[in-house]
Scaffold this active site. Sequence first.
Site, PDB file in Angstrom:
ATOM      1  CD  GLU A 250      -2.712  -0.942   2.658  1.00 29.81           C
ATOM      2  OE1 GLU A 250      -2.422  -0.064   3.501  1.00 29.81           O
ATOM      3  OE2 GLU A 250      -3.678  -1.717   2.771  1.00 29.81           O
ATOM      4  CE  LYS A 252       4.922   4.785   7.119  1.00 20.59           C
ATOM      5  NZ  LYS A 252       4.951   6.212   7.452  1.00 20.59           N
ATOM      6  NE  ARG A 257      -3.200   4.257  12.867  1.00 16.68           N
ATOM      7  CZ  ARG A 257      -2.450   3.166  12.986  1.00 16.68           C
ATOM      8  NH1 ARG A 257      -1.146   3.270  13.141  1.00 16.68           N
ATOM      9  NH2 ARG A 257      -2.999   1.972  12.974  1.00 16.68           N
ATOM     10  NE  ARG A 272       1.511   6.783  16.382  1.00 15.07           N
ATOM     11  CZ  ARG A 272       2.308   6.101  15.559  1.00 15.07           C
ATOM     12  NH1 ARG A 272       2.264   6.314  14.284  1.00 15.07           N
ATOM     13  NH2 ARG A 272       3.151   5.236  16.032  1.00 15.07           N
ATOM     14  CD  GLU A 302      -1.348   8.833   7.391  1.00 15.22           C
ATOM     15  OE1 GLU A 302      -1.818   7.985   8.182  1.00 15.22           O
ATOM     16  OE2 GLU A 302      -0.316   9.455   7.621  1.00 15.22           O
ATOM     17  CG  PHE A 342      -4.599   2.728   6.564  1.00 13.03           C
ATOM     18  CD1 PHE A 342      -4.558   1.979   7.723  1.00 13.03           C
ATOM     19  CD2 PHE A 342      -4.237   4.065   6.618  1.00 13.03           C
ATOM     20  CE1 PHE A 342      -4.179   2.540   8.932  1.00 13.03           C
ATOM     21  CE2 PHE A 342      -3.851   4.650   7.826  1.00 13.03           C
ATOM     22  CZ  PHE A 342      -3.833   3.877   8.979  1.00 13.03           C
ATOM     23  CE  LYS A 423       8.166   2.504  10.646  1.00 12.10           C
ATOM     24  NZ  LYS A 423       7.643   3.422  11.627  1.00 12.10           N
TER      25      LYS A 423
HETATM   26  P1  AMP Z   1       5.411   5.487  11.316  1.00 13.69           P
HETATM   27  O1  AMP Z   1       4.702   6.646  11.957  1.00 13.69           O
HETATM   28  O2  AMP Z   1       6.583   5.865  10.468  1.00 13.69           O
HETATM   29  O3  AMP Z   1       5.695   4.375  12.289  1.00 13.69           O
HETATM   30  O4  AMP Z   1       4.403   4.849  10.268  1.00 13.69           O
HETATM   31  C1  AMP Z   1       3.135   4.438  10.640  1.00 13.69           C
HETATM   32  C2  AMP Z   1       2.123   5.447  10.199  1.00 13.69           C
HETATM   33  O5  AMP Z   1       2.027   5.488   8.799  1.00 13.69           O
HETATM   34  C3  AMP Z   1       0.729   5.111  10.633  1.00 13.69           C
HETATM   35  O6  AMP Z   1       0.492   5.479  11.953  1.00 13.69           O
HETATM   36  C4  AMP Z   1      -0.114   5.896   9.650  1.00 13.69           C
HETATM   37  O7  AMP Z   1      -0.352   7.186  10.151  1.00 13.69           O
HETATM   38  C5  AMP Z   1       0.775   6.050   8.434  1.00 13.69           C
HETATM   39  N1  AMP Z   1       0.273   5.400   7.219  1.00 13.69           N
HETATM   40  C6  AMP Z   1       0.289   5.953   5.989  1.00 13.69           C
HETATM   41  N2  AMP Z   1      -0.195   5.129   5.070  1.00 13.69           N
HETATM   42  C7  AMP Z   1      -0.543   3.987   5.699  1.00 13.69           C
HETATM   43  C8  AMP Z   1      -1.089   2.746   5.275  1.00 13.69           C
HETATM   44  N3  AMP Z   1      -1.360   2.504   3.992  1.00 13.69           N
HETATM   45  N4  AMP Z   1      -1.313   1.806   6.229  1.00 13.69           N
HETATM   46  C9  AMP Z   1      -1.018   2.042   7.532  1.00 13.69           C
HETATM   47  N5  AMP Z   1      -0.494   3.192   7.980  1.00 13.69           N
HETATM   48  C10 AMP Z   1      -0.247   4.164   7.091  1.00 13.69           C
END
Ligand code: AMP
Length: 585
Positions: A250, A252, A257, A272, A302, A342, A423
């Site tokens: 998907e 990102k 969030r 979040r 998102e 998502f 990720k």
């Molecule tokens: P990180 O904050 O770098 O740990 O990445 C996680 C965050 O990516 C999540 O909390 C979401 O806010 C964001 N995000 C963006 N796109 C997606 C997606 N397709 N699925 C899940 N999270 C996503």
Amino acid sequence: MKYSAVVDSYEKLQGHSGRLAIRDVLAELLKQTPEDELPMLVYLTQGKLLPDYEGVELGIADKLALRALHTASGKPVELVRETYIRSGDIGTAAEKLLEESRQESLFSEQLTLKRVYDTLFAIAKTSGEGSIEAKLKDLVNLLNDASAKEAKYILRTAMGELRLGVADYTILDACAIALLGEKGHRKALERAYNVSSDLGYVVQLASQKGLKGVERVQVQIGKPIRPMLAERLPTAEEILKKMGGDVAIEYKLDGERAQMHKNGNKVEIFSRRLEVITNTYPDVAEYVRQYVKGKQVILEGEVVAINTVTGEYYPFQELMHRRRKHGIEAIMKQYPVAVNFFDVLFSDGQDLTGRPYSERRAELERIVQVTEFTRPVPAKRTKSAEEIEKYMEDSIAAGGEGLMIKDPQAVYTAGARGFGWIKLKREYRSELTDTIDLVIVGAIHGRGRRAGVYGAFLLAAYDDKKNDFPTITKIGTGFSDEDLEKLPKLLKPYESLVKPANVESQLVPDVWYKPKVVIETIASEITLSPSYPAGLDAVRKGSGLALRFPKFTGKVRDEKGPEDATTVKEIVEIYGMQLKKIKSE
Ligand code: AMP
């Protein structure tokens, strides 16, 4: 329950730092607490009055706390202030100031947990005109009946500075032992907490209904679910291996969030961190009302800032404009957002958190209508690392920051970071999209296939301050055979037996050239370098800047003189821009 019993336990906690010791003190405290008072006890011990999503905030100003302490202790204002400043903590100051005066008041009423909780609650809820005086009165009444030790914790709690150092999970540990009689039941408690986000409720339920009750806790509309979090792996291959070779990928996106709870016409949005953000995004609430099918639904997505003319997404920072308490209607129009959904965690009577991703995604696609402002986040299934890398580029081009790779079999693990989601961010560099024009100042003989012709050239940028040409890279790719024939001829008139005085270089090539011929290059990035003098000390002491993976574009810029080459200043700026990008990733 007497508040003094709670305070005795708090005092014991202060003496311990080990998690097990803290757990045991808490377990004892939970055992002593009557069932109906368990939520109060738990919230207060967390330094709260209710779970965060209820939005009831503790935190009176220190001015008010000092006035209350002055009235309750009968000590002069100056002394109260001084004691506070010297101890740096309102609790310690209160204990000290009240110690003497309290010894006489043996007959004062004993404080109960309930009274402390109710009073702090009333104080937190009081607002508007005359509220300061009302809060003061409540607080003084409470302190008048408190021992010095009780006052210490009351004031710390009221100011939002309790900080007992008790993690939520330690409270769950204590609850498993004290109320379910078995350490191993902690897992069930944790799950209940992760789907309800309400620790007081879970602990009380354990006491009332035992393990069975805890296991039955269900996702509920209106109660935020603690978010599932992603792990990180560096390459597509590793992710494929970890997930068994078949994955969902998907985009990102770089936004905020949001967990959206739809209950008929009512929509509530949680951040979040599980705070209510419905007022920040009334437009998102409206999209959910209009474009998501079903009466009762919980979704995650998102929220991204969008340019409504081009459909482009902006980076996260753009959403900062929405952080306003007032005038949101106008701001909303100025900074519109779109939602990329998502996940779906609940849909018409069904808790979907225990279902595999593939089923949840299918449900998501069924219920989310695709509009200018709403869609399921772009996704596809794949088994190929190459396709993942290609999709990464698509995501970046669409304004994303990488990919979220999801195990099609994985359930939604609320509140946990796991390998169900991984990720994949693009490497920590950014493609240099601009070309850079550089001056040829030297050549290095080729070997192998290039024997007899030049294998690489030494290139320099222009330093307009010093009016000279510091080297920045060697370049050997991108040259056709024709180029390799033509260039030496072009350069011949500028050959020099020694390093030209206006060239700076540590590296010594086989042939020097006076700076004259400018060529166009592209590179993957600019890096810090110990070997090149361009931009020396500009970013880091002792380092210059260099091009990584430079390539000749095929263009000799004969319309440019050497002073028209890209300047060191520009290179330093481009480096700075890259850094910003890396930080935002
Ligand atoms: P990180 O904050 O770098 O740990 O990445 C996680 C965050 O990516 C999540 O909390 C979401 O806010 C964001 N995000 C963006 N796109 C997606 C997606 N397709 N699925 C899940 N999270 C996503």
